[in-house]
Design an enzyme around this catalytic site. Structure first.
Site, short mmCIF file in Angstrom:
data_model
loop_
_atom_site.label_atom_id
_atom_site.label_comp_id
_atom_site.label_asym_id
_atom_site.label_seq_id
_atom_site.Cartn_x
_atom_site.Cartn_y
_atom_site.Cartn_z
CB SER A 12 -3.18 12.96 7.03
OG SER A 12 -2.91 11.95 6.11
CD GLU A 72 1.23 4.88 -0.71
OE1 GLU A 72 2.40 5.17 -0.39
OE2 GLU A 72 0.65 5.38 -1.70
CD GLU A 273 -5.60 5.25 -1.00
OE1 GLU A 273 -5.21 5.72 -2.09
OE2 GLU A 273 -6.10 5.95 -0.10
#
Length: 294
Positions: A12, A72, A273
């Site tokens: 990231s 997530e 996503e």
């Protein structure tokens, strides 16, 4: 000592987390937070790690990365009955949700929020059997966030999204949608895209859903009607200034539950996503998770 699980994405934000990890762990440890770490290695790994952390009874979970990592982790925590508070270290490319919650981009300042233990309950969105914390949407332009290659994001950061967006502009096309929203009614026509906002920061813009609140039990829904490219660019430019809600091609309403269907193949975007395809029901889970924020 409080027990924490630090789940981080090593790629990231141009790999900033990989460099900052020793300093972060030392700062947390000096404040009485003992953190075990987990570097994510692929799709679904952060979700599995979050589930494991909850089952082990940690006092808090820390998600370090971008909006994808946060998505997530939320999908691991949200279905479980006992959910520890969540800390966020925004070291990703866009960090939409952290921006909406005024969580500092600076890692040390973000750690201070966790150390101060100031918790705030927030709403979570449920889309079918998936959860989202910030934004859900559909339409060809919403696909760019998960189509940008990781290597490109690492190299040039948020500019990668603009590059991809310009590429997709020429291929924009509407989709036939049927939208049924509680307390609002039904829409059945062609739309360029739809956005379901849980906060006011979307795609790096804080004026797209300017009045959206994370704890009001409602979504802010934006629909862009079928229009030509010039009209769409006009809507986009107005959105940068927060003036788009009065455009005749934009529909805006608030609801806690809506169903979106289509006779066409339409992919869903959940927090940047890929989140499956239509049809889908979207509902608000009020005050479902506590995060560390002011």
């Amino acid at each position: 000592m409080k027990k924490a699980r630090l789940i981080y994405n090593p790629t990231s934000g141009r790999e900033e987390m990989r460099r900052r990890l020793p300093d972060i762990l030392q700062k947390l440890d000096l404040a009485g937070i003992e953190a075990t770490t987990h570097a994510t290695v692929g799709e679904g790994d952060a979700t599995a790690c979050a589930i494991d952390a909850v089952e082990r009874g940690v006092d808090l979970i820390i998600a370090a990365g971008g909006d994808g990592t946060l998505y997530e982790v939320i999908n691991g925590m949200a279905p479980l009955p006992n959910r520890p508070p969540l800390g966020i270290l925004p070291v990703g490319t866009t960090n939409d949700f952290a921006r909406a919650m005024n969580i500092p981009r600076n890692w040390s300042d973000a750690c201070d929020l966790i150390i101060e233990q100031h918790k705030r309950p927030i709403d979570i969105g449920l889309a079918g059997d998936r959860y989202f914390i910030n934004i859900a949407g559909g339409g060809s332009l919403t696909e760019l966030s998960y189509e940008v290659p990781i290597k490109l994001k690492t190299m040039i950061g948020q500019l990668a999204y603009y590059v991809k967006g310009l590429e997709k502009m020429a291929r924009l096309r509407p989709s036939e949608l049927i939208i049924r929203a509680d307390g609002v009614g039904e829409f059945h026509e062609e739309f360029m895209l739809f956005l379901i906002a849980n906060s006011n920061s979307i795609g790096g813009m804080d004026k797209l859903a300017p009045d959206a609140l994370i704890d009001d039990g409602l979504f802010d829904v934006l629909l862009v009607k079928k229009c030509n490219l010039a009209e769409f660019i006009r809507v986009a430019s107005m959105a940068l200034r927060g003036e788009h809600l009065n455009n005749p091609n934009v529909v805006h309403f608030r609801t806690s539950n809506l169903e979106v269907t289509s006779p066409e193949y339409v992919q869903l975007n959940l927090d940047g996503e890929l989140g499956g395809t239509l049809p889908c029901n979207f509902s608000v889970l009020p005050s479902h998770i506590e995060i560390f924020a002011k």
